[in-house]
Motif scaffolding. Structure first.
Motif, PDB file in Angstrom:
ATOM      1  N   ARG A  21       0.720   2.934  -5.703  1.00 28.62           N
ATOM      2  CA  ARG A  21      -0.402   2.029  -5.907  1.00 28.62           C
ATOM      3  C   ARG A  21      -1.722   2.795  -5.838  1.00 28.62           C
ATOM      4  O   ARG A  21      -2.614   2.584  -6.669  1.00 28.62           O
ATOM      5  N   ARG A  22      -1.849   3.676  -4.870  1.00 25.89           N
ATOM      6  CA  ARG A  22      -3.102   4.414  -4.725  1.00 25.89           C
ATOM      7  C   ARG A  22      -3.365   5.307  -5.939  1.00 25.89           C
ATOM      8  O   ARG A  22      -4.500   5.445  -6.382  1.00 25.89           O
ATOM      9  N   ARG A  23      -2.289   5.895  -6.495  1.00 32.01           N
ATOM     10  CA  ARG A  23      -2.458   6.721  -7.691  1.00 32.01           C
ATOM     11  C   ARG A  23      -2.913   5.882  -8.877  1.00 32.01           C
ATOM     12  O   ARG A  23      -3.768   6.297  -9.665  1.00 32.01           O
ATOM     13  N   ASP A  55       0.851  -1.195   0.000  1.00 30.69           N
ATOM     14  CA  ASP A  55       0.000   0.000   0.000  1.00 30.69           C
ATOM     15  C   ASP A  55       0.884   1.242   0.000  1.00 30.69           C
ATOM     16  O   ASP A  55       1.290   1.738   1.044  1.00 30.69           O
TER      17      ASP A  55
END
Length: 202
Positions: free
Chosen positions: A127-129, A123
């Motif tokens: 990854r979030r982008r 995380d």
């Protein structure tokens, strides 16, 4: 991160619609690199030919390697030929790179300490982008994901709209290459089955 890395991340999602084949993903990653190089001004696409454009060098290491491998003298390389050449084992290259960058980690499955290792996403902001880019419906990322079967539940035929003709050319060539690879797999399956039947006899 780059489009290629974003594509790899969403293909590694813990609960994808289906497992993405490494060959399919490698072809799509090579296409994503072309689109990143287009965006960086490193290349242009003339018809179906990749033409180096100036000396712009991407900051990303893997994109830099891709740029270094461009054919810089006429006759230039066709997009399709690039996908097959650059795409060879490219998914493994990206996996190694993302592990080094801390975006992926290897964990052993099962209870035994010597069990098989599985690669998992970490995380991270990257990854979030990537996930946010997909959820926002980025048409380029969505089209490349569609090429490897990650359609995100869209109705069949409801393809993302891309207004740039050059980008459309690259994405369409990725789709064609993935279909060609699947046709090769099917031919081999048929040939192997026929060969096995010969050995088994009537």
């Amino acid at each position: 991160m780059t489009t290629a890395k974003d594509l790899f991340v969403i293909a590694m999602d813990p609960a994808p619609e289906h497992t993405v084949g490494q060959g399919d993903l490698s072809l799509a990653l090579a296409g994503a690199e072309l689109l990143d190089l287009l965006g960086a001004g490193t290349i242009t696409v003339d018809g179906d030919l990749i033409v180096p454009d100036g000396s712009s060098v991407p900051d990303d290491r893997l994109l830099g390697e891709a740029a270094a491998g461009l054919t810089r003298q006429p006759p230039y390389e066709r997009v399709e030929d690039w996908l097959w050449r650059r795409g060879r084992d490219l998914s493994a290259t990206y996996q190694d790179a993302l592990e080094r960058d801390g975006e992926l980690t290897q964990k052993r499955s099962g209870l035994l300490p010597f069990g098989p290792k599985q690669v998992e996403l970490v995380d991270t902001p990257g990854r979030r982008r990537a996930v946010a880019r997909r959820e926002e419906g980025d048409p380029v990322l969505a089209s490349l994901a569609s090429a490897v079967g990650l359609d995100g539940g869209r109705p069949e035929g409801d393809e993302p709209r891309i207004d740039d003709e050059t980008v459309t050319t690259v994405v369409a060539t990725v789709h064609e290459a993935v279909m060609e690879l699947e046709a090769v797999r099917q031919r081999r399956t048929i040939e192997n089955t026929a060969f096995a039947n010969v050995w088994r006899g009537p």
